[in-house]
Each structure stands twice: as C-alpha cells, then as structure tokens.
Motif scaffolding. Structure first.
Motif, PDB file in Angstrom:
ATOM      1  N   LYS A 183       0.820  -1.201   0.000  1.00 13.29           N
ATOM      2  CA  LYS A 183       0.000   0.000   0.000  1.00 13.29           C
ATOM      3  C   LYS A 183       0.861   1.261   0.000  1.00 13.29           C
ATOM      4  O   LYS A 183       0.560   2.242  -0.700  1.00 13.29           O
ATOM      5  N   LYS A 184       1.929   1.257   0.785  1.00  8.79           N
ATOM      6  CA  LYS A 184       2.788   2.434   0.858  1.00  8.79           C
ATOM      7  C   LYS A 184       3.485   2.694  -0.475  1.00  8.79           C
ATOM      8  O   LYS A 184       3.632   3.842  -0.907  1.00  8.79           O
ATOM      9  N   MET A 185       3.918   1.617  -1.132  1.00  7.68           N
ATOM     10  CA  MET A 185       4.563   1.792  -2.429  1.00  7.68           C
ATOM     11  C   MET A 185       3.593   2.370  -3.454  1.00  7.68           C
ATOM     12  O   MET A 185       3.948   3.259  -4.240  1.00  7.68           O
ATOM     13  N   LEU A 186       2.358   1.884  -3.440  1.00 10.34           N
ATOM     14  CA  LEU A 186       1.371   2.404  -4.390  1.00 10.34           C
ATOM     15  C   LEU A 186       0.981   3.833  -4.056  1.00 10.34           C
ATOM     16  O   LEU A 186       0.661   4.620  -4.952  1.00 10.34           O
ATOM     17  N   ASP A 187       1.007   4.184  -2.776  1.00  7.57           N
ATOM     18  CA  ASP A 187       0.772   5.581  -2.407  1.00  7.57           C
ATOM     19  C   ASP A 187       1.796   6.487  -3.075  1.00  7.57           C
ATOM     20  O   ASP A 187       1.461   7.571  -3.582  1.00  7.57           O
ATOM     21  N   VAL A 188       3.047   6.074  -3.075  1.00  9.46           N
ATOM     22  CA  VAL A 188       4.112   6.861  -3.695  1.00  9.46           C
ATOM     23  C   VAL A 188       3.863   7.033  -5.187  1.00  9.46           C
ATOM     24  O   VAL A 188       4.108   8.101  -5.757  1.00  9.46           O
ATOM     25  N   LEU A 189       3.331   5.978  -5.818  1.00 10.80           N
ATOM     26  CA  LEU A 189       3.071   6.025  -7.258  1.00 10.80           C
ATOM     27  C   LEU A 189       1.720   6.648  -7.593  1.00 10.80           C
ATOM     28  O   LEU A 189       1.351   6.734  -8.768  1.00 10.80           O
ATOM     29  N   GLY A 190       0.977   7.071  -6.576  1.00  8.03           N
ATOM     30  CA  GLY A 190      -0.306   7.711  -6.819  1.00  8.03           C
ATOM     31  C   GLY A 190      -1.396   6.751  -7.236  1.00  8.03           C
ATOM     32  O   GLY A 190      -2.312   7.127  -7.972  1.00  8.03           O
ATOM     33  N   SER A 191      -1.316   5.490  -6.785  1.00 10.26           N
ATOM     34  CA  SER A 191      -2.310   4.487  -7.146  1.00 10.26           C
ATOM     35  C   SER A 191      -2.910   3.867  -5.897  1.00 10.26           C
ATOM     36  O   SER A 191      -2.340   3.937  -4.810  1.00 10.26           O
ATOM     37  N   SER A 192      -4.047   3.217  -6.074  1.00 10.32           N
ATOM     38  CA  SER A 192      -4.730   2.561  -4.974  1.00 10.32           C
ATOM     39  C   SER A 192      -4.442   1.068  -4.991  1.00 10.32           C
ATOM     40  O   SER A 192      -4.354   0.451  -6.054  1.00 10.32           O
ATOM     41  N   ALA A 193      -4.334   0.495  -3.792  1.00 11.43           N
ATOM     42  CA  ALA A 193      -4.133  -0.948  -3.664  1.00 11.43           C
ATOM     43  C   ALA A 193      -5.446  -1.706  -3.591  1.00 11.43           C
ATOM     44  O   ALA A 193      -5.441  -2.936  -3.518  1.00 11.43           O
ATOM     45  N   ALA A 194      -6.557  -0.995  -3.627  1.00 11.65           N
ATOM     46  CA  ALA A 194      -7.866  -1.638  -3.490  1.00 11.65           C
ATOM     47  C   ALA A 194      -8.128  -2.597  -4.643  1.00 11.65           C
ATOM     48  O   ALA A 194      -8.043  -2.221  -5.813  1.00 11.65           O
TER      49      ALA A 194
END
Length: 367
Positions: A183-194
């Motif tokens: 989730k944290k990595m996707l936050d950095v990339l501006g994407s959702s892990a949902a």
C-alpha cells in the motif's frame, strides 16, 4: 555555548518547516505520499526506489496508462520501455580462434592473432530483456526461475510475430513483502491498492507486486511483466488484449527448451472453464466496463479468447496480423471494425469454432 544553542534552535525550526510543508514539497517533486511515516528500513529503501522512478519518468509522455492485476482503470500513454532490437547475448569477453591444426580454442584472453569474440548461435541465447528486480523476502532462486519463465514468454512472442518485430525490454519489478508495504509503495506512485495485488505503471515503467506466497508472486510478476512487454513491443493495446495475454502467460512453466502454458487456474475448474463469457465482439467494445461485478467476467473472457487464438495455427496467424497492425502505430489502437475483420468474429463459423474449443476439456499449450 550560545552559538551551539542557536544552531540547535535553527535546525529544529528548519525540520519543523519541512514537516509542515511536506505536501507542498511532495507536489513539487511530482510525488504523492512522499513522506512515509513509521516505515521499516526495507520499506524505506523500496519507497526511495519508487520515488526515483516517479520523479524521472514524466517528461516523455502524453497520456497515462495504468494496468493492474485486478481491475484498476486503464488510460493510455504513448510511452515505451523498449531498448531497441533484440540481439544475441554477449559472451562477456570470451574469445575463440583456430590454431594451425584446425582446433578451436576458447579463452578469456585473445590469442595474438586471429581471435574473435565468441557469439552464441542458439535463439535461446537472445538478449530479450534487462531485469531490475527487488525480490524482497524472496531469494536469488526466485529471480532465476522468473528469468527462465520470462525468456519463455519472449520466445513465444517471437514465435508469433517474428524476431524482427521483437524489441528488447527494460523490466523493473519490486516485490513488496506484505500488504502494508504494498500500500505504501502504491501511495508513492499515486495508485490505490484496493482490489489488486500487482500493478504496472507505464508512466514510470515499474511493476509492484504484493507478496502473499511464492507461487502467487511469480504469477503476478509475470502478469505485470507482460504489460511492460506489450507496451515496449507493440505500444498501446486495448485492455482485452493486454489483460488477456497477461492472464494467459501467468501459469507458464519451462523444462529445458520447452514451454508449457497451463490454463489459468483462476478461470478453470477440473480442466473446464468455470463461469460465463462475453462474446469477443462485446469484449472489443468493453473499454469502460472493467469494474464491479463485470470485472471477473472481463478477465475470464479476455483469457479465454487469447487461449482460443493460441490453440491453433490459424488463430496464431490472426494474432500475428493483429499484433503487427498495433505495432505499426504504437500510439493508436486498431479500430473495432478492423479487429472484427482480422479475427472473423462476425462470421457464423466463428461461434461454432470458439464454442468447440472453450467448452471442451482445456489442456496446456506446449511450444
């Protein structure tokens, strides 16, 4: 003493200012979630890698592409991870020559005369990709198995469209050790892990995979790598093709020089397809229907159609024609009418042929 105290106060004020303005700083750097609180040392290293990707890849592109394993929206970006044409792997400084008796020699040091750098001749030594892999809790053995399966994917593509149409690809994959790190990595990339456990960001040419098990991580890494391959080799492709091929190659296995592609376990039960399918004509038009209840059917239908095409020489020839057309204009998509014409999906014979393949016992393809 006064100078030391003043410096300490000044440092504290600077740190406070940076903290209070962290969102502005992140915005200027083009990153979301730039400050990651309470991260482990491994997560911090992975986040730094993703931040670097996010800050250097934004200039050469026009539109955005995002592909994920399970249902993230797709937008298209004219961008490529291609490293040029595919060449034979270098022997890394191995030289060969023949002596006066006609005996061939190999050495890491050239003879004084007549030596040349050795070149591999097998098509299994083709230099298809550069892999930059952060494998997290997984070890080097995982990387070796992944490379072997990715080489098999490239050989299968080469068998369809020919070596001249292939491109060497830069593959960048990060394995997140757990859901929190993912989730944290996707936050950095501006994407959702949902709703997903893997995602490929074309804007940064990087794939992030959540680790749940080694088998799952392997399948997801291959799935996301296929998105990068499609973008580098063909350019923009419609979602049915991009997800269909990614689903098709997930279960690829290798033995010596042979490849085996098992039916995707997500859509097959006891060797038979489980669940309803969309007709390919409906699939071609379904660019905006990959969310909610329709999501599973879209992925299942995309996989089934690619499986059908790969089941016969005629289907592979049609796929070759289509892929070459997409490659001719990498920033555009082949029209709906052209796709119907290539795959003959408006003809009555197609429905019979398609049903005959899909409704029977499904077996592995071997190449």
């Amino acid at each position: 003493m006064r100078d030391w105290t003043s410096n300490l106060i000044l440092t504290a004020l600077v740190l406070l200012a940076l903290y209070l303005n962290r969102e502005t700083i992140a915005d200027r750097l083009g990153l979301e979630g730039y400050i990651v609180a309470d991260a482990t040392e491994q997560e911090q290293r992975d986040t730094a890698r993703l931040q670097s990707a996010g800050s250097t890849s934004e200039q050469a592109v026009n539109l955005e592409v995002e592909h994920s394993t399970h249902g993230a929206p797709t937008q298209y970006r004219c961008n490529s991870a291609s490293l040029g044409t595919v060449k034979t792997q270098s022997a890394d400084g191995i030289y060969t020559w023949q002596d006066d008796r006609g005996i061939t020699h190999f050495s890491d040091r050239p003879a004084q005369q007549g030596a040349s750098e050795y070149q591999f001749k097998s098509n299994h030594a083709l230099d298809y990709f550069d892999l930059e892999l952060d494998y997290g809790v997984l070890g080097l053995a995982f990387r070796n198995r992944l490379e072997a399966r990715l080489n098999a994917v490239f050989r299968t593509y080469t068998g369809i469209i020919g070596l001249g149409a292939m491109r060497k690809v830069k593959l960048r994959i990060v394995i997140a050790n757990n859901r929190r790190a993912y989730k944290k990595m996707l936050d950095v990339l501006g994407s959702s892990a949902a709703g997903n456990q893997g995602i490929y960001k074309t804007a940064h040419n990087i794939a992030v995979v959540e680790f749940r098990s080694e088998a799952q991580a392997m399948r997801t890494a291959i799935h996301e790598a296929v998105h990068a391959i499609n973008q580098a080799v063909l350019g923009n492709t419609p979602r049915w093709f991009n997800e269909g091929t990614a689903e098709y190659f997930e279960y690829i296995e290798t033995s010596m020089n042979l490849s085996q592609l098992k039916p995707n376990g997500a859509w097959v039960r006891n060797d038979y397809l489980a669940g309803e399918l969309l007709h390919p004509n409906s699939l071609f038009e379904a660019a905006g229907s990959w969310r909610g209840k329709a999501q599973s059917r879209m992925y299942r239908s995309s996989w089934a159609f690619v499986y059908y095409l790969m089941s016969s020489q005629r289907g592979r020839s049609q796929l070759k024609h289509y892929m070459h057309l997409e490659q001719e204009n990498p920033c555009d998509l082949v029209s709906f009418t052209q796709i119907q014409f290539i795959f003959e999906t408006r003809k009555r014979q197609f429905d019979n042929s398609y049903a005959q393949v899909i409704q029977q016992k499904l077996t592995a393809h071997r190449f």
